[in-house]
Scaffold this active site. Structure first.
Site, PDB file in Angstrom:
ATOM      1  N   CYS A 194       0.844  -1.200   0.000  1.00 59.22           N
ATOM      2  CA  CYS A 194       0.000   0.000   0.000  1.00 59.22           C
ATOM      3  C   CYS A 194       0.886   1.260   0.000  1.00 59.22           C
ATOM      4  CB  CYS A 194      -0.980  -0.059   1.172  1.00 59.22           C
ATOM      5  SG  CYS A 194      -2.376   1.057   0.995  1.00 59.22           S
ATOM      6  N   HIS A 254      -3.365  -5.659   0.973  1.00 61.76           N
ATOM      7  CA  HIS A 254      -2.713  -5.859   2.277  1.00 61.76           C
ATOM      8  C   HIS A 254      -2.649  -7.338   2.662  1.00 61.76           C
ATOM      9  CE1 HIS A 254      -2.499  -1.680   3.817  1.00 61.76           C
ATOM     10  NE2 HIS A 254      -3.524  -1.469   3.020  1.00 61.76           N
ATOM     11  N   GLU A 313      -1.015  -8.662   5.028  1.00 63.62           N
ATOM     12  CA  GLU A 313      -0.991  -8.817   6.494  1.00 63.62           C
ATOM     13  C   GLU A 313      -2.395  -8.762   7.090  1.00 63.62           C
ATOM     14  OE1 GLU A 313      -0.202  -6.125   4.895  1.00 63.62           O
ATOM     15  OE2 GLU A 313      -0.998  -4.378   5.962  1.00 63.62           O
TER      16      GLU A 313
END
Lengths: 227, 77
Positions: free
Chosen positions: A86, A201, A203
Site C-alpha cells: 500500500c 494488504h 498482512e
C-alpha cells in the site's frame, strides 16, 4: 530470518505487519525507525502501509527521501527481499526501486474492500509458485497504477507484473479492477525480481478471524525468498 | 529574498480523476462551457537567492515525479 519493518511518521500498518510476521508467518521481525541508517542483522525489509508524512506532496514522496531509504536501496541492490504494501508500494515507487506510480483511484472513492488477485509473474520469486487466486483486502484512495507505454510493455514482456486484480473466475475485467489501474496491475516486481510492491494488504489476510488467510501465501514467500 | 513559483501538473496522457469530478461539479452548477478541468499544484519557494540549477534540482529530486508529472517555474519577485 529477521524482517525489518520500516516505520515512518504516519505509518499505520506496522503493527499489523509485525503481528502477521511474528505470528502466523513465524519469522522474527523488528521495527526500524525512518531516521536509522542501518539494516545490519536483517534478512528482509517490509515497508508497511499508512499515510507517511500525511501523504504531503505525493503519497510516499517524502518518506522515499528519509534517511533509512538509502540503506533500503543498497539492500535491494544486493538482491535481498524487499516488500512494500500500500503506502509502502508508493514509497518504493517514489524511491525509484519500482517502476510506475500510484494515482488517485479512477472513481475518487477511498476503497476498503476485498479483492481477488491473480499471481501472474512466473519469473518473480515472490509469485512463481502461487497458482491459486488470492482473496486479500485493499484500503486506499490512491492506488491506480500508472506508467508510460514503454514501461508497461517492459513489465508485460519481462514478466514483471506480480499481481493483477481479477474477478472471481480469475479474469481481468473492468469490474474486477477496483481502481482503474493500467492492465489491472495490483503489484509489480523490479527487474531482478527481489523487490515487490502491491496495493492489497496481505498482512490483513493472515488469520481466519480476518476473513482470509490468503495473504500468508505472499508473506511466507519472504522466508524462502531470503533463504 | 526571491520568490519562485513552481507549477506541477499531471501529464496530459494521464486521467485526472479529481479534475474530472471538478468539471462535473461545474456542469451541475450550470457552467455548460466547461469541457474539462485538470488540477495541479503550485509550490511557492522563498529563496535567499535565485539559482536556476538549484530550483531545477529541487523539482527533479523531490517536488515533481517525472513518471507522472511535468513542471515549470517562474521567478515572481
Amino acid at each position: 530470518m529477521n524482517v525489518a519493518i520500516i516505520r515512518f511518521p504516519g505509518s499505520n500498518c506496522d503493527q499489523d505487519a509485525l503481528w502477521a510476521l511474528r505470528g502466523p508467518v513465524g519469522v522474527e521481525a523488528e521495527y526500524v525507525w525512518y531516521e536509522s541508517t542501518s539494516l545490519q542483522g536483517f534478512d528482509a525489509v517490509f515497508v508497511p502501509g499508512g499515510f507517511s508524512y500525511g501523504d504531503y506532496l505525493r503519497c510516499g514522496a517524502v518518506a522515499a527521501r528519509a534517511p533509512i531509504m538509502a540503506e533500503v536501496g543498497r539492500f535491494a541492490a544486493e538482491g535481498r527481499p524487499v516488500i512494500g504494501v500500500c503506502n509502502g508500494f508508493q514509497v518504493l515507487c517514489e524511491a525509484g526501486l519500482l517502476p510506475g506510480a500510484l494515482l488517485l483511484n479512477e472513481k475518487q472513492k477511498f476503497l476498503c474492500q476485498d479483492v481477488w488477485l491473480r499471481a501472474d509473474s512466473r519469473r518473480s520469486v515472490w509469485t512463481k509458485d502461487v497458482d491459486q487466486l488470492l482473496r486479500v483486502p485493499i484500503a486506499h484512495g490512491e492506488g491506480r497504477f500508472v506508467c508510460d507505454a514503454d514501461t508497461l510493455a517492459r513489465l508485460q514482456d519481462h514478466d514483471l507484473v506480480a499481481f493483477r486484480y481479477v474477478d472471481q473466475e480469475g479474469r481481468t475485467t473492468p469490474e474486477g479492477n477496483p481502481n482503474g489501474s493500467m492492465d489491472s496491475i495490483a503489484g509489480v516486481v523490479n527487474d531482478r525480481g527481489n523487490v515487490l510492491g502491491l496495493m492489497p494488504h496481505p498482512e490483513r489476510a493472515s488469520n481466519p478471524l480476518l476473513g482470509s488467510v490468503d495473504g500468508l501465501v505472499i508473506l511466507r514467500a519472504l522466508a524462502y525468498v531470503s533463504a | 529574498m526571491v520568490t519562485v513559483r513552481v507549477f506541477i501538473t499531471l501529464k496530459p496522457s494521464l486521467l485526472d480523476s479529481a479534475g474530472r469530478t471538478v468539471a462535473e461539479s461545474l456542469h451541475k452548477l450550470g457552467f455548460d462551457q466547461v469541457e474539462g478541468a485538470r488540477i495541479g499544484k503550485m509550490i511557492e519557494l522563498h529563496l535567499r537567492e535565485f539559482d536556476d540549477q538549484g530550483v531545477k534540482a529541487m523539482c527533479d529530486k523531490l517536488l515533481a515525479n517525472p513518471v507522472i508529472e511535468d513542471y515549470r517555474y517562474e521567478v515572481v519577485a
